[in-house]
Design a protein around this motif. Structure first.
Motif, PDB file in Angstrom:
ATOM      1  N   GLU A 327       0.834  -1.207   0.000  1.00  0.00           N
ATOM      2  CA  GLU A 327       0.000   0.000   0.000  1.00  0.00           C
ATOM      3  C   GLU A 327       0.863   1.250   0.000  1.00  0.00           C
ATOM      4  OE1 GLU A 327      -3.617   2.234   2.447  1.00  0.00           O
ATOM      5  OE2 GLU A 327      -2.889   0.281   3.134  1.00  0.00           O
ATOM      6  N   CYS A 328       1.968   1.239   0.729  1.00  0.00           N
ATOM      7  CA  CYS A 328       2.849   2.412   0.797  1.00  0.00           C
ATOM      8  C   CYS A 328       3.517   2.690  -0.541  1.00  0.00           C
ATOM      9  CB  CYS A 328       3.893   2.228   1.886  1.00  0.00           C
ATOM     10  SG  CYS A 328       3.209   2.277   3.565  1.00  0.00           S
ATOM     11  N   VAL A 329       3.760   1.644  -1.322  1.00  0.00           N
ATOM     12  CA  VAL A 329       4.321   1.837  -2.659  1.00  0.00           C
ATOM     13  C   VAL A 329       3.279   2.514  -3.560  1.00  0.00           C
ATOM     14  CG1 VAL A 329       5.105   0.654  -4.752  1.00  0.00           C
ATOM     15  CG2 VAL A 329       5.960  -0.053  -2.517  1.00  0.00           C
ATOM     16  N   LYS A 330       2.040   2.062  -3.469  1.00  0.00           N
ATOM     17  CA  LYS A 330       0.966   2.637  -4.284  1.00  0.00           C
ATOM     18  C   LYS A 330       0.576   4.031  -3.815  1.00  0.00           C
ATOM     19  CE  LYS A 330      -1.182  -1.743  -5.640  1.00  0.00           C
ATOM     20  NZ  LYS A 330      -2.420  -2.562  -5.584  1.00  0.00           N
ATOM     21  N   ASN A 331       0.695   4.261  -2.511  1.00  0.00           N
ATOM     22  CA  ASN A 331       0.300   5.548  -1.936  1.00  0.00           C
ATOM     23  C   ASN A 331       1.330   5.972  -0.899  1.00  0.00           C
ATOM     24  OD1 ASN A 331      -0.984   7.822  -0.959  1.00  0.00           O
ATOM     25  ND2 ASN A 331      -2.540   6.689   0.181  1.00  0.00           N
ATOM     26  N   PRO A 332       2.393   6.681  -1.318  1.00  0.00           N
ATOM     27  CA  PRO A 332       3.468   7.086  -0.391  1.00  0.00           C
ATOM     28  C   PRO A 332       2.965   7.912   0.792  1.00  0.00           C
ATOM     29  CG  PRO A 332       4.158   7.382  -2.672  1.00  0.00           C
ATOM     30  CD  PRO A 332       2.695   7.055  -2.714  1.00  0.00           C
ATOM     31  N   ARG A 333       1.825   8.573   0.658  1.00  0.00           N
ATOM     32  CA  ARG A 333       1.298   9.387   1.752  1.00  0.00           C
ATOM     33  C   ARG A 333       0.796   8.531   2.913  1.00  0.00           C
ATOM     34  NH1 ARG A 333      -1.816  14.341  -1.526  1.00  0.00           N
ATOM     35  NH2 ARG A 333       0.061  15.083  -2.577  1.00  0.00           N
ATOM     36  N   ALA A 334       0.767   7.218   2.720  1.00  0.00           N
ATOM     37  CA  ALA A 334       0.308   6.315   3.780  1.00  0.00           C
ATOM     38  C   ALA A 334       1.413   5.938   4.756  1.00  0.00           C
ATOM     39  CB  ALA A 334      -0.279   5.045   3.156  1.00  0.00           C
ATOM     40  N   ARG A 335       2.662   6.270   4.441  1.00  0.00           N
ATOM     41  CA  ARG A 335       3.802   5.733   5.188  1.00  0.00           C
ATOM     42  C   ARG A 335       3.795   6.050   6.678  1.00  0.00           C
ATOM     43  NH1 ARG A 335       8.021   7.502   0.507  1.00  0.00           N
ATOM     44  NH2 ARG A 335       7.670   5.735  -0.904  1.00  0.00           N
ATOM     45  N   SER A 336       3.325   7.221   7.054  1.00  0.00           N
ATOM     46  CA  SER A 336       3.380   7.617   8.472  1.00  0.00           C
ATOM     47  C   SER A 336       2.136   7.206   9.249  1.00  0.00           C
ATOM     48  CB  SER A 336       3.561   9.131   8.584  1.00  0.00           C
ATOM     49  OG  SER A 336       2.456   9.806   7.991  1.00  0.00           O
ATOM     50  N   THR A 337       1.221   6.473   8.620  1.00  0.00           N
ATOM     51  CA  THR A 337      -0.060   6.146   9.243  1.00  0.00           C
ATOM     52  C   THR A 337       0.078   5.098  10.348  1.00  0.00           C
ATOM     53  OG1 THR A 337      -1.093   6.515   7.088  1.00  0.00           O
ATOM     54  CG2 THR A 337      -2.442   5.466   8.782  1.00  0.00           C
ATOM     55  N   LYS A 338      -0.638   5.324  11.441  1.00  0.00           N
ATOM     56  CA  LYS A 338      -0.773   4.329  12.507  1.00  0.00           C
ATOM     57  C   LYS A 338      -2.260   4.161  12.810  1.00  0.00           C
ATOM     58  CE  LYS A 338       3.599   5.548  14.785  1.00  0.00           C
ATOM     59  NZ  LYS A 338       4.207   6.062  16.050  1.00  0.00           N
ATOM     60  N   MET A 339      -2.680   2.919  12.909  1.00  0.00           N
ATOM     61  CA  MET A 339      -4.089   2.637  13.219  1.00  0.00           C
ATOM     62  C   MET A 339      -4.184   1.974  14.591  1.00  0.00           C
ATOM     63  SD  MET A 339      -6.710   0.068  11.223  1.00  0.00           S
ATOM     64  CE  MET A 339      -7.997  -0.789  12.150  1.00  0.00           C
ATOM     65  N   ARG A 340      -5.079   2.488  15.420  1.00  0.00           N
ATOM     66  CA  ARG A 340      -5.395   1.866  16.705  1.00  0.00           C
ATOM     67  C   ARG A 340      -6.901   1.636  16.776  1.00  0.00           C
ATOM     68  NH1 ARG A 340      -1.235   1.581  20.312  1.00  0.00           N
ATOM     69  NH2 ARG A 340       0.557   2.938  19.900  1.00  0.00           N
TER      70      ARG A 340
END
Length: 362
Positions: A327-340
């Motif tokens: 997913e991070c390759v397809k959408n670099p803006r996702a790299r810093s995401t954390k889900m709780r």
């Protein structure tokens, strides 16, 4: 009198730089093939937003037809669309967003896909007021994506990025509060340095604050994104040349982030959301929160863990969930995401003694 014909802005090359020239990206319905090419390259087309951790969220929620949910941060509506698909025309999804520009666009876009008021209610309000979205309604699932939408970042008129010239605004709701340019004028050097440290852990907070105050004191303006970026860069002139370029980029990112958090009272809003959250969830109701920097994640983690110890939540995420490498390759803006995530306790729930874990009663 015959109206003068205005020529369309020329589409310069395959990747025009100016936002106003990206009319193909800004009209995905008309130029779908062009937009798909941009998406395949791992880029986000202007005016669009790619939802993050969709599959992880849907797997956790396990949405069933007839349930009632809340998308507390509607944005472009990518998460809402997938959740509506899972509802299958039964139940209801409520959604909130403070942005009067983008929320109306999203409501119309989802309406054109067949999701009208019988299944979807969009309210323009702050997600801190989630208890007022539908008073008396308890939710099976609640999602809060705390990131700034790509549509807001990409549009220079909103002033969210230092990479393009625009008014230094940074407000999620441009009709309320004060823009970042005015906020800078109101802050003392000490207050600005403290804000940069608290909101963004900026290592050069003192130097940047001093440079901002010196420029304003001498009558210089900081009314645009570029003027602030130039001031930040000037504050780091003491660094060795080979280190300076990367340091300036990161300092600009952190400075804009810190100002955005301050202008929109983001930490205060998150506090209120987390306090009210258990009161709107059904017993067994689920919540997922996506955060994008350490300050937000700490607040969510501490709230979930504290309420789990009190028995309010019967289960909470032990570790953060991150987007997959794919997913991070397809959408670099996702790299810093954390889900709780967390699950509301109540009927049919119990705390497992002696393990420190809270689980569903089997």
């Amino acid at each position: 009198m015959e109206q003068e014909h205005k020529r369309r802005v020329r589409y310069k090359g395959t990747h025009p730089r100016k936002y106003q020239e990206k009319y193909k990206e800004l009209n995905p319905e008309k130029y779908q093939r062009d937009v798909e090419k941009i998406l395949q390259q791992g880029k986000t087309p202007a005016g669009m937003h790619i939802p993050i951790c969709v599959e992880e969220i849907l797997q956790f929620f396990d949405i069933q037809p007839g349930q009632i949910g809340l998308d507390a941060t509607l944005g472009y509506g990518g998460h809402s669309r997938r959740m509506l698909e899972k509802l299958g025309g039964q139940g209801h999804l409520y959604a909130t967003d403070v942005d009067p520009i983008e929320s109306e666009k999203t409501r119309l876009r989802l309406g054109q896909l067949g999701y009208g008021p019988e299944i979807l209610t969009v309210r323009r309000m702050n997600f801190a007021d989630l208890d007022q979205v539908a008073p008396g309604v308890a939710y099976d699932f609640v999602l809060a994506d705390l990131g700034v939408s790509s549509m807001q970042i990409d549009n220079p008129a909103r002033g969210f990025t230092f990479k393009q010239e625009g008014p230094l605004d940074l407000r999620l709701d441009p009709t309320a509060g004060v823009p970042a340019a005015q906020r800078l004028r109101e802050l003392s050097r000490e207050e600005l340095a403290a804000m940069l440290m608290e909101n963004a852990d900026e290592p050069y907070a003192e130097q940047i604050a001093a440079a901002v105050r010196a420029r304003l004191r001498k009558g210089g303006a900081i009314e645009t994104t570029r003027e602030l970026a130039e001031t930040v860069a000037g504050a780091l002139c003491f660094l060795p040349p080979r280190e300076r370029k990367e340091a300036e980029k990161k300092a600009c990112q952190r400075t804009f982030q810190a100002l955005r958090i301050d202008v929109n009272n983001e930490f205060e809003v998150l506090y209120r959301f987390l306090e009210k959250l258990p009161g709107v969830l059904k017993p067994g109701g689920k919540v997922a929160v996506l955060t994008f920097h350490s300050g937000e994640d700490r607040l969510v983690k501490k709230s979930f863990q504290a309420l789990a110890r009190q028995g309010v939540y019967c289960a909470v995420a032990k570790e953060v969930i991150r987007p997959s490498a794919q997913e991070c390759v397809k959408n670099p803006r996702a790299r810093s995401t954390k889900m709780r995530w967390a699950i509301r306790g109540g009927l049919g729930m119990e705390k497992t003694e002696g393990t420190g874990e809270e689980t569903h009663r089997v």
